[in-house]
Design a protein around this motif. Structure first.
Motif, PDB file in Angstrom:
ATOM      1  N   CYS A 137      12.846  12.155   2.001  1.00  0.00           N
ATOM      2  CA  CYS A 137      12.493  11.265   3.111  1.00  0.00           C
ATOM      3  C   CYS A 137      10.981  11.230   3.287  1.00  0.00           C
ATOM      4  O   CYS A 137      10.230  11.767   2.475  1.00  0.00           O
ATOM      5  N   ASP A 138      10.546  10.617   4.374  1.00  0.00           N
ATOM      6  CA  ASP A 138       9.131  10.370   4.593  1.00  0.00           C
ATOM      7  C   ASP A 138       8.277  11.632   4.654  1.00  0.00           C
ATOM      8  O   ASP A 138       7.068  11.568   4.498  1.00  0.00           O
ATOM      9  N   GLY A 139       8.875  12.799   4.833  1.00  0.00           N
ATOM     10  CA  GLY A 139       8.102  14.038   4.821  1.00  0.00           C
ATOM     11  C   GLY A 139       7.455  14.312   3.472  1.00  0.00           C
ATOM     12  O   GLY A 139       6.511  15.084   3.372  1.00  0.00           O
ATOM     13  N   LEU A 140       7.951  13.656   2.414  1.00  0.00           N
ATOM     14  CA  LEU A 140       7.348  13.809   1.094  1.00  0.00           C
ATOM     15  C   LEU A 140       6.117  12.919   0.917  1.00  0.00           C
ATOM     16  O   LEU A 140       5.361  13.096  -0.032  1.00  0.00           O
ATOM     17  N   ASP A 141       5.943  11.967   1.804  1.00  0.00           N
ATOM     18  CA  ASP A 141       4.773  11.104   1.729  1.00  0.00           C
ATOM     19  C   ASP A 141       3.539  11.976   1.942  1.00  0.00           C
ATOM     20  O   ASP A 141       3.507  12.836   2.815  1.00  0.00           O
ATOM     21  N   GLY A 142       2.543  11.785   1.135  1.00  0.00           N
ATOM     22  CA  GLY A 142       1.325  12.578   1.230  1.00  0.00           C
ATOM     23  C   GLY A 142       1.209  13.627   0.142  1.00  0.00           C
ATOM     24  O   GLY A 142       0.211  14.344   0.070  1.00  0.00           O
ATOM     25  N   LEU A 143       2.223  13.746  -0.730  1.00  0.00           N
ATOM     26  CA  LEU A 143       2.170  14.733  -1.807  1.00  0.00           C
ATOM     27  C   LEU A 143       0.920  14.583  -2.670  1.00  0.00           C
ATOM     28  O   LEU A 143       0.346  15.568  -3.119  1.00  0.00           O
ATOM     29  N   LEU A 144       0.511  13.357  -2.890  1.00  0.00           N
ATOM     30  CA  LEU A 144      -0.614  13.115  -3.785  1.00  0.00           C
ATOM     31  C   LEU A 144      -1.958  13.534  -3.186  1.00  0.00           C
ATOM     32  O   LEU A 144      -2.948  13.605  -3.907  1.00  0.00           O
ATOM     33  N   SER A 145      -1.980  13.826  -1.893  1.00  0.00           N
ATOM     34  CA  SER A 145      -3.260  14.205  -1.282  1.00  0.00           C
ATOM     35  C   SER A 145      -3.335  15.680  -0.907  1.00  0.00           C
ATOM     36  O   SER A 145      -4.278  16.091  -0.240  1.00  0.00           O
TER      37      SER A 145
ATOM     38  N   PHE B 109      11.242   8.661  -2.444  1.00  0.00           N
ATOM     39  CA  PHE B 109      11.524   8.952  -1.045  1.00  0.00           C
ATOM     40  C   PHE B 109      11.568   7.668  -0.230  1.00  0.00           C
ATOM     41  O   PHE B 109      11.099   6.620  -0.666  1.00  0.00           O
ATOM     42  N   LEU B 110      12.163   7.796   0.948  1.00  0.00           N
ATOM     43  CA  LEU B 110      12.198   6.691   1.904  1.00  0.00           C
ATOM     44  C   LEU B 110      11.049   6.860   2.876  1.00  0.00           C
ATOM     45  O   LEU B 110      10.759   7.969   3.327  1.00  0.00           O
ATOM     46  N   THR B 111      10.415   5.774   3.206  1.00  0.00           N
ATOM     47  CA  THR B 111       9.265   5.784   4.101  1.00  0.00           C
ATOM     48  C   THR B 111       9.184   4.418   4.780  1.00  0.00           C
ATOM     49  O   THR B 111       9.663   3.428   4.236  1.00  0.00           O
ATOM     50  N   PRO B 112       8.579   4.348   5.945  1.00  0.00           N
ATOM     51  CA  PRO B 112       8.447   3.029   6.572  1.00  0.00           C
ATOM     52  C   PRO B 112       7.251   2.222   6.052  1.00  0.00           C
ATOM     53  O   PRO B 112       7.026   1.105   6.479  1.00  0.00           O
ATOM     54  N   PHE B 113       6.488   2.800   5.115  1.00  0.00           N
ATOM     55  CA  PHE B 113       5.252   2.142   4.677  1.00  0.00           C
ATOM     56  C   PHE B 113       5.065   2.332   3.178  1.00  0.00           C
ATOM     57  O   PHE B 113       5.222   3.434   2.659  1.00  0.00           O
ATOM     58  N   ALA B 114       4.706   1.275   2.504  1.00  0.00           N
ATOM     59  CA  ALA B 114       4.348   1.333   1.085  1.00  0.00           C
ATOM     60  C   ALA B 114       2.985   0.673   0.916  1.00  0.00           C
ATOM     61  O   ALA B 114       2.826  -0.511   1.214  1.00  0.00           O
ATOM     62  N   ALA B 115       2.013   1.444   0.484  1.00  0.00           N
ATOM     63  CA  ALA B 115       0.637   0.948   0.388  1.00  0.00           C
ATOM     64  C   ALA B 115       0.469  -0.177  -0.614  1.00  0.00           C
ATOM     65  O   ALA B 115      -0.509  -0.920  -0.542  1.00  0.00           O
ATOM     66  N   ASP B 116       1.411  -0.336  -1.535  1.00  0.00           N
ATOM     67  CA  ASP B 116       1.284  -1.422  -2.509  1.00  0.00           C
ATOM     68  C   ASP B 116       2.043  -2.678  -2.102  1.00  0.00           C
ATOM     69  O   ASP B 116       2.155  -3.618  -2.885  1.00  0.00           O
TER      70      ASP B 116
ATOM     71  N   GLY C  79     -11.956   6.037  -0.735  1.00  0.00           N
ATOM     72  CA  GLY C  79     -11.005   5.560  -1.724  1.00  0.00           C
ATOM     73  C   GLY C  79      -9.610   6.132  -1.612  1.00  0.00           C
ATOM     74  O   GLY C  79      -8.738   5.800  -2.418  1.00  0.00           O
ATOM     75  N   GLU C  80      -9.358   6.997  -0.626  1.00  0.00           N
ATOM     76  CA  GLU C  80      -8.023   7.586  -0.465  1.00  0.00           C
ATOM     77  C   GLU C  80      -7.025   6.516  -0.039  1.00  0.00           C
ATOM     78  O   GLU C  80      -7.301   5.687   0.817  1.00  0.00           O
ATOM     79  N   THR C  81      -5.853   6.533  -0.640  1.00  0.00           N
ATOM     80  CA  THR C  81      -4.795   5.584  -0.291  1.00  0.00           C
ATOM     81  C   THR C  81      -4.047   6.090   0.934  1.00  0.00           C
ATOM     82  O   THR C  81      -3.630   7.248   0.962  1.00  0.00           O
ATOM     83  N   PRO C  82      -3.878   5.246   1.945  1.00  0.00           N
ATOM     84  CA  PRO C  82      -3.160   5.699   3.139  1.00  0.00           C
ATOM     85  C   PRO C  82      -1.675   5.895   2.865  1.00  0.00           C
ATOM     86  O   PRO C  82      -1.090   5.181   2.055  1.00  0.00           O
ATOM     87  N   ASN C  83      -1.086   6.867   3.551  1.00  0.00           N
ATOM     88  CA  ASN C  83       0.359   7.060   3.453  1.00  0.00           C
ATOM     89  C   ASN C  83       0.990   6.619   4.772  1.00  0.00           C
ATOM     90  O   ASN C  83       0.316   6.084   5.655  1.00  0.00           O
ATOM     91  N   GLN C  84       2.285   6.862   4.901  1.00  0.00           N
ATOM     92  CA  GLN C  84       2.994   6.383   6.090  1.00  0.00           C
ATOM     93  C   GLN C  84       2.491   7.022   7.369  1.00  0.00           C
ATOM     94  O   GLN C  84       2.586   6.430   8.426  1.00  0.00           O
ATOM     95  N   PHE C  85       1.937   8.229   7.294  1.00  0.00           N
ATOM     96  CA  PHE C  85       1.452   8.869   8.514  1.00  0.00           C
ATOM     97  C   PHE C  85       0.241   8.121   9.071  1.00  0.00           C
ATOM     98  O   PHE C  85       0.102   7.973  10.280  1.00  0.00           O
TER      99      PHE C  85
ATOM    100  N   ALA D 292       0.394   6.049  12.590  1.00  0.00           N
ATOM    101  CA  ALA D 292      -0.609   6.294  13.624  1.00  0.00           C
ATOM    102  C   ALA D 292      -1.277   4.984  14.047  1.00  0.00           C
ATOM    103  O   ALA D 292      -1.463   4.724  15.249  1.00  0.00           O
ATOM    104  N   TYR D 293      -1.607   4.155  13.076  1.00  0.00           N
ATOM    105  CA  TYR D 293      -2.209   2.858  13.370  1.00  0.00           C
ATOM    106  C   TYR D 293      -1.271   2.012  14.227  1.00  0.00           C
ATOM    107  O   TYR D 293      -1.672   1.465  15.265  1.00  0.00           O
ATOM    108  N   ASP D 294      -0.010   1.915  13.806  1.00  0.00           N
ATOM    109  CA  ASP D 294       0.963   1.145  14.587  1.00  0.00           C
ATOM    110  C   ASP D 294       1.114   1.716  15.990  1.00  0.00           C
ATOM    111  O   ASP D 294       1.213   0.968  16.963  1.00  0.00           O
TER     112      ASP D 294
END
Length: 158
Positions: free
Chosen positions: A16-24, A38-45, A64-70, A74-76
């Motif tokens: 699930c979305d807790g895996l978002d951010g692995l790349l950073s 994983f499932l997430t509410p946001f896909a940067a691409d 240059g860091e790509t934003p993740n769902q977190f 936060a923005y939303d």
């Protein structure tokens, strides 16, 4: 992921979305993330203009860091509060308690919904839970990418 590699065990990971951010994660071998889904509410691409604008501004602001769902959540969250504050006529001279009461009532109003980076038609219940549809993502070639039927077929063929 590290333990699986050391045990020479190569499962398909789906979470699930807790895996978002692995790349950073600092000091982490991100090559281990290849193929993680994983499932997430946001896909940067995503190709919609709002996402593309957000990703560009985020990358410009954060080296240059790509934003993740977190980041997108936060923005939303800030944008939802700003919209509700305008709608409810909230001003700086109001008490914190009055502001909180107005925001709680307004966000859970059956007629309020919000279209943002992490969902369209988002609504909040009285318990504060938001309803929005997830997106499926895969880490492919060292980047987050929308999950396709070909990705699923490739992962199940292993």
């Amino acid at each position: 992921l590290t333990q699986c590699k050391s045990a020479n065990y190569n499962p398909t990971f789906f979470g699930c979305d807790g895996l978002d951010g692995l790349l950073s994660i600092k000091n982490f071998d991100t090559s281990l993330c290849e193929g993680v889904m994983f499932l997430t509410p946001f896909a940067a691409d995503a190709q919609d203009q709002a996402t593309q604008d957000f990703v560009k501004k985020y990358k410009d602001a954060y080296n240059g860091e790509t934003p993740n769902q977190f980041a997108a959540d936060a923005y939303d969250g800030v944008m939802v509060l700003a919209e509700l504050m305008k709608k409810e006529g909230i001003t700086a001279d109001m008490s914190a308690s009055d502001i909180c009461d107005k925001l709680k009532k307004a966000i859970s109003d059956k007629d309020f919904s919000y279209d943002g980076l992490t969902g369209t038609g988002m609504k909040w219940g009285e318990d504060g839970a938001v309803s929005k549809d997830p997106k499926a993502v895969i880490i492919k070639n060292g980047a987050y990418s929308a999950l396709t039927a070909d990705d699923i077929a490739a992962s199940t063929a292993q």
